[in-house]
Each structure stands twice: as structure tokens, then as C-alpha cells.
Enzyme design. Sequence first.
Site, short mmCIF file in Angstrom:
data_model
loop_
_atom_site.label_atom_id
_atom_site.label_comp_id
_atom_site.label_asym_id
_atom_site.label_seq_id
_atom_site.Cartn_x
_atom_site.Cartn_y
_atom_site.Cartn_z
CD GLN A 104 -2.82 1.14 2.44
OE1 GLN A 104 -2.50 0.54 3.47
NE2 GLN A 104 -3.94 1.82 2.34
CG HIS B 209 -6.24 3.06 -2.90
ND1 HIS B 209 -5.41 3.23 -1.80
CD2 HIS B 209 -5.43 2.64 -3.90
CE1 HIS B 209 -4.17 2.93 -2.13
NE2 HIS B 209 -4.15 2.56 -3.41
#
Length: 185
Positions: free
Chosen positions: A122, A128
Site C-alpha cells: 500500500q 482504495h
Amino acid sequence: MNDDTSPCPFCAIAAAYPAPPASSTLAASVPTDATAAPERVSPSAFVVLASRDVVAFLDILPMTAGHLLVATRGHVGIVGDVVGEVGREVGFWLPLLSRTVAKVTGVTDYNIVQNNGARAAQVVPHVHFHIIPRPETMPQVQSKSWTMFGRGQRDELDDDEGAELAGEMRRVLREEVESLGRAKL
């Protein structure tokens, strides 16, 4: 979670593209070409969706054409911290956005990837999802496992191509939303 020394780019996008009023129709969550002006933030954001709890925009370093990011509007670091209506709204929009990406790119095979934490690749510590079209011919990369998790050889999104692609995605997403009104749920 959020690094206070550097602003979250996804929060900046969410702030620049406000949610429609609560009384609005679903279609109001899809910006018009005029309200989706990419220069509202830097780098430019090619926004496809700006709903109450979710924003979707083209990845500025796409793995393939049509690589779309679907983020929570509010800052949440990992998916395990998403609660209530935000989770329901993400779940509502993901299939619509996936169909939109497939229709616009003509690629029906895609990954939906969601990474939690730095060790899980990430990069932006804001929840997201990546919708990544997987065309028949993929660029060669040294480590195929890196490609799955968003690393590898990636080129910057061209502003003109991004504007055109996002505009087409908004048009198709509006059609998807309108078809919900005709469907028997």
C-alpha cells in the site's frame, strides 16, 4: 494511518470534488465534464465518480489503460477500519465501476486489488481499490508477482488521454446508473 507530515493525495481529491447533496439522485454522483475539471488538484485528477462516501479516478501511474482507483471519501487507512454505510457504498459502486472499465477499455478480464499497509504494497495509506484491466497482451516486467501488487513498469498517465478516458468512463457510468432505474431489483 495518516502521516501528519504529508497531506493525503486522495483526501485532496475528495475535497476538490465535493459529494452531491444527500437528496440527489445516483446520477448526481457522476461529475459532468465541466465539474470534473482535472486541474482542481495537482497532479491532475481524472475523476469518474464523486459520491457521498466514494471517489473514483484514474491512476496517474496506470499499469494498463483504464486502471481506476476507487477510494473512500473520508480518510481511512486500511479496509478493516471501514465501517457501516461507507463499506456498503464501496460495495455498491465496485461492480458498476468494474463494468464501466470493461466497457470503455474493451477488456473483460480485470483484477480488483486492495492493499493494506506498507508490507502489503500500500503506497498511499488511504483505503482504495484498484480496478486493473488485463488485456491479452501485457507489458513484460521482470517479476510478474510485482505486477499483481501494483509495482513494476508503469508510465505516467498522459493528461489528454486521461481526460478523454475519464470522460468516456463518466458517460458509461451514467448509463450504468440509469440502467439501475430500469432494472427490477
